[in-house]
Design a protein around this motif. Sequence first.
Motif, PDB file in Angstrom:
ATOM      1  N   ALA A 261      51.494 -55.679 -89.235  1.00 31.76           N
ATOM      2  CA  ALA A 261      52.115 -54.384 -89.464  1.00 31.76           C
ATOM      3  C   ALA A 261      51.201 -53.303 -88.905  1.00 31.76           C
ATOM      4  N   LEU A 262      51.781 -52.363 -88.193  1.00 32.18           N
ATOM      5  CA  LEU A 262      50.991 -51.284 -87.630  1.00 32.18           C
ATOM      6  C   LEU A 262      50.771 -50.225 -88.702  1.00 32.18           C
ATOM      7  N   ALA A 263      49.542 -49.758 -88.785  1.00 31.33           N
ATOM      8  CA  ALA A 263      49.216 -48.731 -89.769  1.00 31.33           C
ATOM      9  C   ALA A 263      49.866 -47.416 -89.360  1.00 31.33           C
ATOM     10  N   ALA A 264      50.311 -46.678 -90.327  1.00 33.86           N
ATOM     11  CA  ALA A 264      50.898 -45.375 -90.054  1.00 33.86           C
ATOM     12  C   ALA A 264      49.802 -44.431 -89.552  1.00 33.86           C
ATOM     13  N   ASP A 265      50.164 -43.552 -88.655  1.00 33.46           N
ATOM     14  CA  ASP A 265      49.208 -42.578 -88.138  1.00 33.46           C
ATOM     15  C   ASP A 265      48.792 -41.664 -89.288  1.00 33.46           C
ATOM     16  N   PRO A 266      47.487 -41.566 -89.579  1.00 32.53           N
ATOM     17  CA  PRO A 266      47.044 -40.780 -90.732  1.00 32.53           C
ATOM     18  C   PRO A 266      47.074 -39.274 -90.492  1.00 32.53           C
ATOM     19  N   TRP A 267      47.416 -38.844 -89.282  1.00 28.20           N
ATOM     20  CA  TRP A 267      47.317 -37.440 -88.946  1.00 28.20           C
ATOM     21  C   TRP A 267      48.646 -36.898 -88.421  1.00 28.20           C
ATOM     22  N   PRO A 268      49.408 -36.206 -89.255  1.00 29.34           N
ATOM     23  CA  PRO A 268      50.633 -35.560 -88.755  1.00 29.34           C
ATOM     24  C   PRO A 268      50.261 -34.325 -87.934  1.00 29.34           C
ATOM     25  N   ARG A 269      50.781 -34.226 -86.702  1.00 29.65           N
ATOM     26  CA  ARG A 269      50.362 -33.169 -85.785  1.00 29.65           C
ATOM     27  C   ARG A 269      51.553 -32.432 -85.198  1.00 29.65           C
ATOM     28  N   ILE A 270      51.281 -31.216 -84.702  1.00 28.18           N
ATOM     29  CA  ILE A 270      52.216 -30.449 -83.890  1.00 28.18           C
ATOM     30  C   ILE A 270      51.463 -29.997 -82.647  1.00 28.18           C
ATOM     31  N   PRO A 271      52.178 -29.712 -81.553  1.00 27.51           N
ATOM     32  CA  PRO A 271      51.480 -29.204 -80.370  1.00 27.51           C
ATOM     33  C   PRO A 271      50.909 -27.811 -80.653  1.00 27.51           C
ATOM     34  N   CYS A 272      49.627 -27.644 -80.443  1.00 27.52           N
ATOM     35  CA  CYS A 272      48.969 -26.357 -80.641  1.00 27.52           C
ATOM     36  C   CYS A 272      47.731 -26.356 -79.759  1.00 27.52           C
ATOM     37  N   ALA A 273      47.679 -25.435 -78.794  1.00 28.79           N
ATOM     38  CA  ALA A 273      46.590 -25.470 -77.826  1.00 28.79           C
ATOM     39  C   ALA A 273      45.812 -24.171 -77.711  1.00 28.79           C
ATOM     40  N   SER A 274      46.088 -23.178 -78.571  1.00 29.06           N
ATOM     41  CA  SER A 274      45.347 -21.928 -78.417  1.00 29.06           C
ATOM     42  C   SER A 274      44.950 -21.357 -79.772  1.00 29.06           C
ATOM     43  N   GLY A 275      43.858 -20.615 -79.725  1.00 35.15           N
ATOM     44  CA  GLY A 275      43.341 -19.996 -80.932  1.00 35.15           C
ATOM     45  C   GLY A 275      41.935 -19.485 -80.683  1.00 35.15           C
ATOM     46  N   THR A 276      41.291 -19.016 -81.743  1.00 34.04           N
ATOM     47  CA  THR A 276      39.941 -18.476 -81.636  1.00 34.04           C
ATOM     48  C   THR A 276      39.048 -19.134 -82.672  1.00 34.04           C
ATOM     49  N   LEU A 277      37.752 -19.100 -82.395  1.00 31.27           N
ATOM     50  CA  LEU A 277      36.764 -19.657 -83.316  1.00 31.27           C
ATOM     51  C   LEU A 277      35.520 -18.783 -83.275  1.00 31.27           C
ATOM     52  N   ASP A 278      35.129 -18.274 -84.434  1.00 34.33           N
ATOM     53  CA  ASP A 278      33.887 -17.524 -84.577  1.00 34.33           C
ATOM     54  C   ASP A 278      33.028 -18.263 -85.586  1.00 34.33           C
ATOM     55  N   ALA A 279      31.714 -18.115 -85.471  1.00 36.00           N
ATOM     56  CA  ALA A 279      30.822 -18.805 -86.397  1.00 36.00           C
ATOM     57  C   ALA A 279      29.639 -17.924 -86.738  1.00 36.00           C
ATOM     58  N   THR A 280      29.163 -18.090 -87.968  1.00 34.16           N
ATOM     59  CA  THR A 280      27.945 -17.410 -88.394  1.00 34.16           C
ATOM     60  C   THR A 280      27.122 -18.393 -89.209  1.00 34.16           C
TER      61      THR A 280
ATOM     62  N   ALA B 141      52.305 -30.765 -90.836  1.00 30.08           N
ATOM     63  CA  ALA B 141      51.224 -31.045 -89.897  1.00 30.08           C
ATOM     64  C   ALA B 141      49.911 -30.420 -90.346  1.00 30.08           C
ATOM     65  N   SER B 142      48.830 -30.885 -89.731  1.00 30.51           N
ATOM     66  CA  SER B 142      47.514 -30.351 -90.048  1.00 30.51           C
ATOM     67  C   SER B 142      46.635 -30.341 -88.809  1.00 30.51           C
ATOM     68  N   PHE B 143      45.591 -29.518 -88.872  1.00 37.73           N
ATOM     69  CA  PHE B 143      44.552 -29.482 -87.850  1.00 37.73           C
ATOM     70  C   PHE B 143      43.250 -29.839 -88.550  1.00 37.73           C
ATOM     71  N   GLY B 144      42.165 -29.886 -87.802  1.00 39.54           N
ATOM     72  CA  GLY B 144      40.905 -30.248 -88.443  1.00 39.54           C
ATOM     73  C   GLY B 144      39.697 -29.813 -87.642  1.00 39.54           C
TER      74      GLY B 144
ATOM     75  N   CYS C 146      34.428 -28.770 -83.120  1.00 38.28           N
ATOM     76  CA  CYS C 146      35.604 -28.212 -82.466  1.00 38.28           C
ATOM     77  C   CYS C 146      36.755 -28.152 -83.458  1.00 38.28           C
ATOM     78  N   VAL C 147      37.554 -27.118 -83.331  1.00 38.33           N
ATOM     79  CA  VAL C 147      38.827 -27.072 -84.038  1.00 38.33           C
ATOM     80  C   VAL C 147      39.768 -27.903 -83.178  1.00 38.33           C
ATOM     81  N   VAL C 148      40.337 -28.955 -83.776  1.00 35.99           N
ATOM     82  CA  VAL C 148      41.183 -29.882 -83.026  1.00 35.99           C
ATOM     83  C   VAL C 148      42.575 -29.952 -83.642  1.00 35.99           C
ATOM     84  N   THR C 149      43.554 -30.110 -82.762  1.00 36.71           N
ATOM     85  CA  THR C 149      44.942 -30.195 -83.212  1.00 36.71           C
ATOM     86  C   THR C 149      45.587 -31.522 -82.851  1.00 36.71           C
ATOM     87  N   ASP C 150      44.847 -32.365 -82.165  1.00 38.37           N
ATOM     88  CA  ASP C 150      45.308 -33.702 -81.803  1.00 38.37           C
ATOM     89  C   ASP C 150      44.074 -34.521 -81.436  1.00 38.37           C
TER      90      ASP C 150
END
Length: 173
Positions: A25-44, A69-72, A117-121
């Motif tokens: 049996a194939l394991a279900a994909d643990p990560w539900p995703r949507i297409p998302c390719a843009s955004g910003t990231l700041d850090a301190t 869906a989720s990102f990470g 990295c902020v990742v969406t896939d």
Amino acid sequence: MKRLLAALVAALVTTVAVVVTAGPALAADPWPRIPCASGTLDATVTDEKEGDFLTLAGQLDCADPKAAASFGYAIYESVFSHGLLYASHFRPYAPAGSTPFHEAKRVPDGEVDLAICVVTDYDARVACLRAVWDYLEGAVVVRPLPTDDPLVDRVVQVVAADWKPRPVCGTCW
């Protein structure tokens, strides 16, 4: 004789069908995703009594009206052939508009050299940074990192919450 031959052929066809379609049996994909390719990231980085804390803040230019869906945040170190995304780092998208995020965690003690990295896939990095210990400044320094830098230009592996032999770190990068 014809009946016996027909029964043998039917049994053979059934056996072949079972063997061909059977499998693990194939394991279900643990990560539900949507297409998302843009955004910003700041850090301190802030220095507190308990140690240095790295704060990521920004936004993704995406939303998920279905709230499924989720990102990470994927961690990249030169010793691994892939990025690591702990299931505890999954974050939901906003239901509409853009998705803001804000995350603060303790930076590991010692010689820090990692990328986040902020990742969406599995292979979609929206924005990245690199955190390194700077001996001249005596502090953790954070710099933007291109999403195609060789340090992060690798597929992400999701580490499930029940990963063994040790529990998933929910408070570290």
